[in-house]
Design a protein around this motif. Structure first.
Motif, PDB file in Angstrom:
ATOM      1  N   SER A  41      48.537  39.920  33.032  1.00  0.00           N
ATOM      2  CA  SER A  41      47.137  39.451  32.901  1.00  0.00           C
ATOM      3  C   SER A  41      46.979  38.116  32.310  1.00  0.00           C
ATOM      4  N   LEU A  42      48.343  37.571  31.695  1.00  0.00           N
ATOM      5  CA  LEU A  42      48.153  36.034  31.683  1.00  0.00           C
ATOM      6  C   LEU A  42      48.457  35.320  32.946  1.00  0.00           C
ATOM      7  N   LEU A  43      49.055  35.836  33.612  1.00  0.00           N
ATOM      8  CA  LEU A  43      49.339  35.015  34.841  1.00  0.00           C
ATOM      9  C   LEU A  43      47.993  35.331  35.744  1.00  0.00           C
ATOM     10  N   GLU A  44      47.373  36.147  35.804  1.00  0.00           N
ATOM     11  CA  GLU A  44      46.108  36.362  36.401  1.00  0.00           C
ATOM     12  C   GLU A  44      45.023  35.435  35.940  1.00  0.00           C
ATOM     13  N   ALA A  45      44.958  35.298  34.507  1.00  0.00           N
ATOM     14  CA  ALA A  45      44.020  34.352  34.049  1.00  0.00           C
ATOM     15  C   ALA A  45      44.241  32.992  34.707  1.00  0.00           C
ATOM     16  N   LEU A  46      45.585  32.505  34.504  1.00  0.00           N
ATOM     17  CA  LEU A  46      45.828  31.219  35.166  1.00  0.00           C
ATOM     18  C   LEU A  46      45.598  31.096  36.614  1.00  0.00           C
ATOM     19  N   TRP A  47      45.731  32.238  37.425  1.00  0.00           N
ATOM     20  CA  TRP A  47      45.550  32.388  38.708  1.00  0.00           C
ATOM     21  C   TRP A  47      44.005  32.134  39.040  1.00  0.00           C
ATOM     22  N   VAL A  48      43.193  32.771  38.437  1.00  0.00           N
ATOM     23  CA  VAL A  48      41.804  32.433  38.361  1.00  0.00           C
ATOM     24  C   VAL A  48      41.111  31.283  38.041  1.00  0.00           C
ATOM     25  N   TYR A  49      41.930  30.957  37.033  1.00  0.00           N
ATOM     26  CA  TYR A  49      41.512  29.215  36.780  1.00  0.00           C
ATOM     27  C   TYR A  49      41.953  28.225  37.857  1.00  0.00           C
ATOM     28  N   ALA A  50      43.305  28.360  38.214  1.00  0.00           N
ATOM     29  CA  ALA A  50      43.681  27.394  39.251  1.00  0.00           C
ATOM     30  C   ALA A  50      42.930  27.604  40.647  1.00  0.00           C
ATOM     31  N   ASN A  51      42.068  28.639  40.722  1.00  0.00           N
ATOM     32  CA  ASN A  51      41.264  29.048  42.053  1.00  0.00           C
ATOM     33  C   ASN A  51      39.860  28.828  41.672  1.00  0.00           C
ATOM     34  N   GLN A  52      39.501  28.476  40.460  1.00  0.00           N
ATOM     35  CA  GLN A  52      38.258  27.987  40.081  1.00  0.00           C
ATOM     36  C   GLN A  52      37.208  29.274  40.296  1.00  0.00           C
ATOM     37  N   GLY A  53      37.703  30.567  39.800  1.00  0.00           N
ATOM     38  CA  GLY A  53      36.873  31.682  40.010  1.00  0.00           C
ATOM     39  C   GLY A  53      36.401  32.124  41.170  1.00  0.00           C
ATOM     40  N   ALA A  54      37.035  31.766  42.230  1.00  0.00           N
ATOM     41  CA  ALA A  54      36.625  32.255  43.796  1.00  0.00           C
ATOM     42  C   ALA A  54      36.518  33.780  43.902  1.00  0.00           C
ATOM     43  N   PRO A  55      35.364  34.255  44.210  1.00  0.00           N
ATOM     44  CA  PRO A  55      35.204  35.701  44.058  1.00  0.00           C
ATOM     45  C   PRO A  55      36.263  36.542  45.020  1.00  0.00           C
ATOM     46  N   ASN A  56      36.609  35.815  46.033  1.00  0.00           N
ATOM     47  CA  ASN A  56      37.793  36.576  46.827  1.00  0.00           C
ATOM     48  C   ASN A  56      38.943  36.881  45.868  1.00  0.00           C
ATOM     49  N   ILE A  57      39.278  35.637  45.159  1.00  0.00           N
ATOM     50  CA  ILE A  57      40.583  35.912  44.165  1.00  0.00           C
ATOM     51  C   ILE A  57      40.117  36.989  43.114  1.00  0.00           C
ATOM     52  N   LEU A  58      39.016  36.968  42.365  1.00  0.00           N
ATOM     53  CA  LEU A  58      38.606  37.978  41.585  1.00  0.00           C
ATOM     54  C   LEU A  58      38.626  39.284  42.107  1.00  0.00           C
ATOM     55  N   TRP A  59      38.204  39.743  43.286  1.00  0.00           N
ATOM     56  CA  TRP A  59      38.302  41.003  44.064  1.00  0.00           C
ATOM     57  C   TRP A  59      39.571  41.319  44.423  1.00  0.00           C
ATOM     58  N   SER A  60      40.499  40.312  44.752  1.00  0.00           N
ATOM     59  CA  SER A  60      41.877  40.718  44.895  1.00  0.00           C
ATOM     60  C   SER A  60      42.712  41.277  43.946  1.00  0.00           C
ATOM     61  N   LEU A  61      42.596  40.546  42.481  1.00  0.00           N
ATOM     62  CA  LEU A  61      43.066  41.225  41.496  1.00  0.00           C
ATOM     63  C   LEU A  61      42.838  42.687  41.075  1.00  0.00           C
ATOM     64  N   LEU A  62      41.519  42.865  41.576  1.00  0.00           N
ATOM     65  CA  LEU A  62      41.117  44.417  41.303  1.00  0.00           C
ATOM     66  C   LEU A  62      41.669  45.299  42.440  1.00  0.00           C
ATOM     67  N   VAL A  63      41.895  45.129  43.465  1.00  0.00           N
ATOM     68  CA  VAL A  63      42.411  45.642  44.421  1.00  0.00           C
ATOM     69  C   VAL A  63      44.016  45.906  44.466  1.00  0.00           C
ATOM     70  N   ASP A  64      44.665  44.711  43.781  1.00  0.00           N
ATOM     71  CA  ASP A  64      45.926  44.885  43.531  1.00  0.00           C
ATOM     72  C   ASP A  64      46.335  45.960  42.556  1.00  0.00           C
ATOM     73  N   ARG A  65      45.460  46.169  41.774  1.00  0.00           N
ATOM     74  CA  ARG A  65      45.415  47.001  40.397  1.00  0.00           C
ATOM     75  C   ARG A  65      44.934  48.477  40.702  1.00  0.00           C
ATOM     76  N   ASN A  66      44.448  48.757  41.865  1.00  0.00           N
ATOM     77  CA  ASN A  66      43.884  49.745  42.610  1.00  0.00           C
ATOM     78  C   ASN A  66      42.456  50.158  41.621  1.00  0.00           C
ATOM     79  N   GLU A  67      41.893  48.891  41.456  1.00  0.00           N
ATOM     80  CA  GLU A  67      40.730  49.206  40.730  1.00  0.00           C
ATOM     81  C   GLU A  67      39.447  48.969  41.386  1.00  0.00           C
ATOM     82  N   GLY A  68      39.788  48.469  42.736  1.00  0.00           N
ATOM     83  CA  GLY A  68      38.517  48.477  43.661  1.00  0.00           C
ATOM     84  C   GLY A  68      39.202  48.795  45.123  1.00  0.00           C
ATOM     85  N   GLU A  69      38.073  48.739  46.059  1.00  0.00           N
ATOM     86  CA  GLU A  69      38.528  48.752  47.534  1.00  0.00           C
ATOM     87  C   GLU A  69      38.585  47.516  48.099  1.00  0.00           C
TER      88      GLU A  69
END
Length: 367
Positions: A41-69
């Motif tokens: 999750s810490l690496l994910e937080a850094l990844w979100v920050y590095a990509n300035q919160g881009a929605p496709n990045i946010l959603w990919s994190l959910l998909v990778d954990r089977n939390e979203g389609e």
């Protein structure tokens, strides 16, 4: 240390972190801790920050954990029903601390603790449509009714995304916040995708950066002379092959072992992240313990020369010992940070090179 490197990083309201503050970050940083303590999750937080919160990045994190389609599935239709929008958007709660069913008025805050101007904030909002509190994107209509949205702010940039457009092709990737010079790369525990390998290889082919990749492979097998990518069934399905001194014909890289494939991905990502961040989950995956000191030595030297800041995670004692040896030998700062769960609150415990040397010498557990 270049000003653009992160010397600190603060997280508020993201996943398991109510509040986490990291200080004295180095050129190469290694996160350790027990399972389910928040390393990924810490690496994910850094990844979100590095990509300035881009929605496709946010959603990919959910998909990778089977939390979203998958967005590719959701975007087959130009519009979704209100029920489908609400169902999918509510999965965004998994990114917010506490995982409330509707994280209204909750905010994720990510960024260096010493500079509030560079803080990224992500907030869950309920749009009232026309005349409501959320401004619409230029290509959206002005229908009434409440529509969930997220607000993404960083510096003077402010992007507001309604979810009835988030799941359609009308939201371009990446969003306006991202620069074309973004050089940040995230390698998950299972490695880079074949598409990423192809893209990163094509960006360095016939350049001097190929030598760095070759040098990394020779850490495992000194016989390697050349490396390239070839297509199998179609141009989108390419695999790395190597020429070794004992064979006339090239061999698939994977035939030499999973460790070879892993270090190829690390080196390829490292040279492509020049001037940016490299995030590496479970760095030791597929690598024999005996080679880890050499792998870390390669990472430290290449990161310094290419101006890359590295953040990695592990739960391997051998990986930590290899990191300690490389950090001690390097002129660049290495930082090891252990995450601990104290009564439901995640706290960091930092070790500098001297403290880590003492801990490994005296066999003090730091994982």
């Amino acid at each position: 240390m270049p000003a653009k490197m992160l010397s600190s990083f603060e997280i508020r309201g993201f996943r398991a972190f109510d509040h986490l503050k990291l200080t004295d970050l180095g050129r190469v940083n290694l996160f350790v801790g027990k399972n389910n303590v928040g390393k990924s999750s810490l690496l994910e937080a850094l990844w979100v920050y590095a990509n300035q919160g881009a929605p496709n990045i946010l959603w990919s994190l959910l998909v990778d954990r089977n939390e979203g389609e998958s967005l590719s599935t959701l975007r087959l239709a130009d519009r979704l029903t209100d029920e489908e929008i609400e169902k999918q958007f509510l999965t965004i709660r998994y990114l917010f601390y506490g995982r409330k069913e509707k994280p209204v008025s909750q905010t994720i805050s990510l960024g260096p603790s010493e500079n509030g101007k560079n803080t990224l904030t992500i907030e869950y909002l309920m749009s009232a449509g026309r005349g409501g509190q959320v401004s619409l994107l230029p290509d959206e209509d002005e229908e009434g009714g409440e529509i969930p949205a997220i607000s993404i702010k960083m510096g003077s940039n402010n992007v507001l995304v309604r979810m009835d457009r988030f799941f359609t092709k009308r939201i371009r990737e990446p969003l306006l916040l991202l620069s074309s010079e973004n050089k940040n790369i995230f390698i998950p525990a299972n490695g880079l995708s074949s598409a990423d390998v192809s893209r990163y290889w094509d960006s360095i082919t016939l350049s001097t950066l190929e030598n760095d990749v070759l040098d990394s492979l020779r850490l495992l097998d000194s016989r390697i002379e050349r490396v390239n990518l070839v297509s199998l069934r179609d141009a989108r399905d390419r695999v790395p092959i190597v020429k070794i001194s004992d064979f006339d014909q090239p061999l698939p890289l994977r035939s030499l072992g999973e460790g070879m494939n892993r270090i190829f991905g690390i080196a390829l990502a490292l040279v492509n992240a020049k001037g940016g961040l490299l995030l590496l989950d479970e760095v030791e995956s597929g690598l024999h313990y005996s080679i880890l000191p050499n792998v870390w030595d390669f990472i430290f030297k290449a990161a310094k020369r290419l101006d890359v800041q590295v953040f990695a995670s592990t739960h391997s004692k051998d990986c930590i010992e290899g990191f300690q040896k490389a950090a001690t030998a390097s002129n660049e700062q290495g930082a090891l940070i252990r995450l601990e769960n104290k009564k439901g609150r995640i706290i960091p415990v930092s070790f500098d090179e001297k403290e880590l040397t003492i801990a490994t010498r005296d066999q003090i557990e730091v994982r």
